[in-house]
Design an enzyme around this catalytic site. Structure first.
Site, PDB file in Angstrom:
ATOM      1  CG  HIS A  82      -1.696   1.250   1.390  1.00 52.52           C
ATOM      2  ND1 HIS A  82      -2.824   1.490   0.642  1.00 52.52           N
ATOM      3  CD2 HIS A  82      -1.525   2.351   2.153  1.00 52.52           C
ATOM      4  CE1 HIS A  82      -3.311   2.678   0.962  1.00 52.52           C
ATOM      5  NE2 HIS A  82      -2.548   3.222   1.861  1.00 52.52           N
ATOM      6  CG  ASP A 161     -11.820   4.677   6.389  1.00 58.36           C
ATOM      7  OD1 ASP A 161     -11.253   5.397   7.240  1.00 58.36           O
ATOM      8  OD2 ASP A 161     -11.598   4.778   5.178  1.00 58.36           O
ATOM      9  NE  ARG A 168      -9.841  11.146  10.271  1.00 57.96           N
ATOM     10  CZ  ARG A 168      -8.988  10.398   9.558  1.00 57.96           C
ATOM     11  NH1 ARG A 168      -9.381   9.264   9.018  1.00 57.96           N
ATOM     12  NH2 ARG A 168      -7.744  10.765   9.404  1.00 57.96           N
ATOM     13  CB  SER A 183      -8.303   5.694   8.170  1.00 59.74           C
ATOM     14  OG  SER A 183      -8.598   5.830   6.819  1.00 59.74           O
ATOM     15  CE  LYS A 187      -9.003   3.060   4.038  1.00 59.03           C
ATOM     16  NZ  LYS A 187      -9.060   4.423   3.583  1.00 59.03           N
TER      17      LYS A 187
HETATM   18  N1  URA Z   1      -5.661   7.696   3.698  1.00 59.58           N
HETATM   19  C1  URA Z   1      -6.639   6.991   4.296  1.00 59.58           C
HETATM   20  O1  URA Z   1      -7.090   5.978   3.767  1.00 59.58           O
HETATM   21  N2  URA Z   1      -7.104   7.428   5.477  1.00 59.58           N
HETATM   22  C2  URA Z   1      -6.639   8.535   6.105  1.00 59.58           C
HETATM   23  O2  URA Z   1      -7.090   8.862   7.174  1.00 59.58           O
HETATM   24  C3  URA Z   1      -5.622   9.261   5.464  1.00 59.58           C
HETATM   25  C4  URA Z   1      -5.140   8.801   4.258  1.00 59.58           C
END
Ligand code: URA
Length: 433
Positions: A82, A161, A168, A183, A187
């Site tokens: 990632h 999320d 956010r 977050s 995922k």
């Molecule tokens: N990328 C994400 O997936 N979440 C965040 O909070 C910041 C960057």
């Protein structure tokens, strides 16, 4: 349990229990907890932080707020990678085939580009016919058969999320390491791989502006991943310039192909080789980092990485003749050279400015509904450390639009020159494991 008590507890600097975090996430996803209370808690977390146990708990609760992908029917160790979002970041398209050619299993879910960053799915779709929406069964069968599949998100992955991130974004609560780490990791963990390699970017155009902040985020995510039972490692890479030479969808695919032919730009080859070495170690294929590097280098040299890319493209319905003959990709109708107005050495190339310029040339989306021009983008003709003469070519812009003059100026201004020679640093600044 009452949400107001949880908010006050965090406001006053105390750690939340597993039960309290569960109550918040479950209630928020169901709609029982309103946005104003969720944003108050998010702001309290921004100021008071969270300890490792709380962050792991929050990640776990978020991960289980929706579907999780079961990859256990794929034989072998599943590795995933990632990136926290780069400009010119076509890493998955070269790294994926290379690690798969070396025997690792890459079952990856990717995203689309937005704003100044590109997305792997869009880049894949610049290859005619390429499908990114395989069913879960097709996805698993393909990884078992050829070692690699990259698709869009399936099912309802981490709805907590989705909701919390949107909140956010508009409440000034994005910049918090516990919230960013949970977050991203929720995922990644929901996507089911055994091992995760995180490429955490820092500098202009990255979430984390400094190496120190990026290190803090990376080590937090590595600890969470390990606490939740996955081999998680991170590299820290700088964004003092875009990655490689190409920015823009089919331009980046062509660069990934060139890299698999042994003709890639220095920084990109370095990133792919380092990341690949770590992933092969994680998959227990390489006996050491050095062995991993040697295997990746060999897979470039002997053409097995390129053959794997063709196999991967064909398996997902794409026309692999484009990999064989990249000159088949459409080229933008306007090719505009950007010349330097002075001489010097390139100290920095503002990645954010280049990413935004590529988007304005048609290569990216300002909003999720925009349609991308796959042939639009920028080729950098100079990189950090290069000497530039007055009137020399800095970059080349590709577009089908007519109103590009302002963008050309922005591309020019993204290059920062200085008079003395500039030292070029390795792209990987730290490895956390
Ligand atoms: N990328 C994400 O997936 N979440 C965040 O909070 C910041 C960057």
């Amino acid at each position: 349990m009452r949400m107001v008590d949880i908010i006050e507890k965090k406001r006053d600097g105390f750690a939340l229990t597993k039960q309290e975090i569960h109550f918040f996430i479950e209630g928020y996803v169901k709609g029982d907890i309103p946005d104003y209370q969720a944003s108050a808690l998010a702001m309290a977390i921004v100021f008071r932080g969270m300890n490792d146990e709380e962050i792991a708990c929050l990640t776990d609760e978020m991960m289980h707020s929706g579907d999780t992908i079961d990859l256990s029917s794929i034989k072998g160790v599943k590795v995933d990678k990632h990136s926290t979002g780069g400009v010119g970041d076509k890493t998955s398209l070269a790294l994926g085939p290379l690690v798969a050619a070396c025997g690792a299993k890459l079952a990856k879910m990717s995203g689309r580009g937005l704003g100044h960053t590109g997305g792997t799915l869009d880049k894949m779709e610049s290859i005619p016919g390429m499908r990114i929406n395989l069913t879960e069964e097709e996805f698993i069968a393909q990884v078992n058969r050829i070692g690699i599949a990259i698709i869009g998100q399936t099912g309802q992955i981490v709805p907590a999320d989705k909701k919390l991130y949107a909140l956010r974004d508009v409440t000034g609560t994005v910049e918090s390491i516990p919230l960013i780490a949970s977050s991203i990791m929720s995922k990644k963990l929901a996507s089911g791989s055994d091992c995760i390699l995180l490429d955490v970017k820092f500098g202009s155009g990255a979430f984390m502006k400094t190496l120190e902040k990026a290190k803090e985020l990376a080590s937090t995510m590595v600890r969470i991943g390990k606490a939740l039972g996955r081999d998680t490692r991170a590299i820290l890479t700088d964004m003092d310039e875009p990655l490689g030479l190409a920015v823009g969808n089919n331009l980046e695919v062509k660069e990934a192909i060139a890299t698999l032919k042994g003709e890639g730009p220095r920084d990109f080859v370095e990133l792919v080789t380092n990341a690949g070495a770590i992933m092969l170690e994680q998959a227990h294929i390489a006996s050491s980092y050095e062995d991993g590097q040697a295997r990746i280098t060999a897979a470039i040299k002997d053409g097995s990485g390129l053959r794997k890319l063709k196999e991967f493209v064909s398996a997902q319905g794409g026309d692999a003749s484009y990999i064989e003959h990249p000159e088949k990709f459409p080229v933008a109708s306007k090719i505009i050279p950007v010349y330097s107005e002075k001489e010097g050495y390139v100290r920095r190339i503002d990645s954010l400015a280049i990413g935004v310029s590529s988007m304005r040339l048609g290569g990216g989306r300002a909003t999720m509904d925009d349609v991308i021009d796959m042939s639009a983008g920028i080729i950098l003709n100079k990189k950090v450390g290069d000497k530039v003469g007055k009137g020399e070519l800095l970059a080349t812009a590709y577009t089908n639009k007519d109103d590009y003059e302002d963008v050309i100026k922005d591309i020019h201004d993204a290059f920062e020159l200085e008079q003395s020679e500039v030292v070029v640093h390795p792209i990987v600044h730290a490895y956390i494991h």
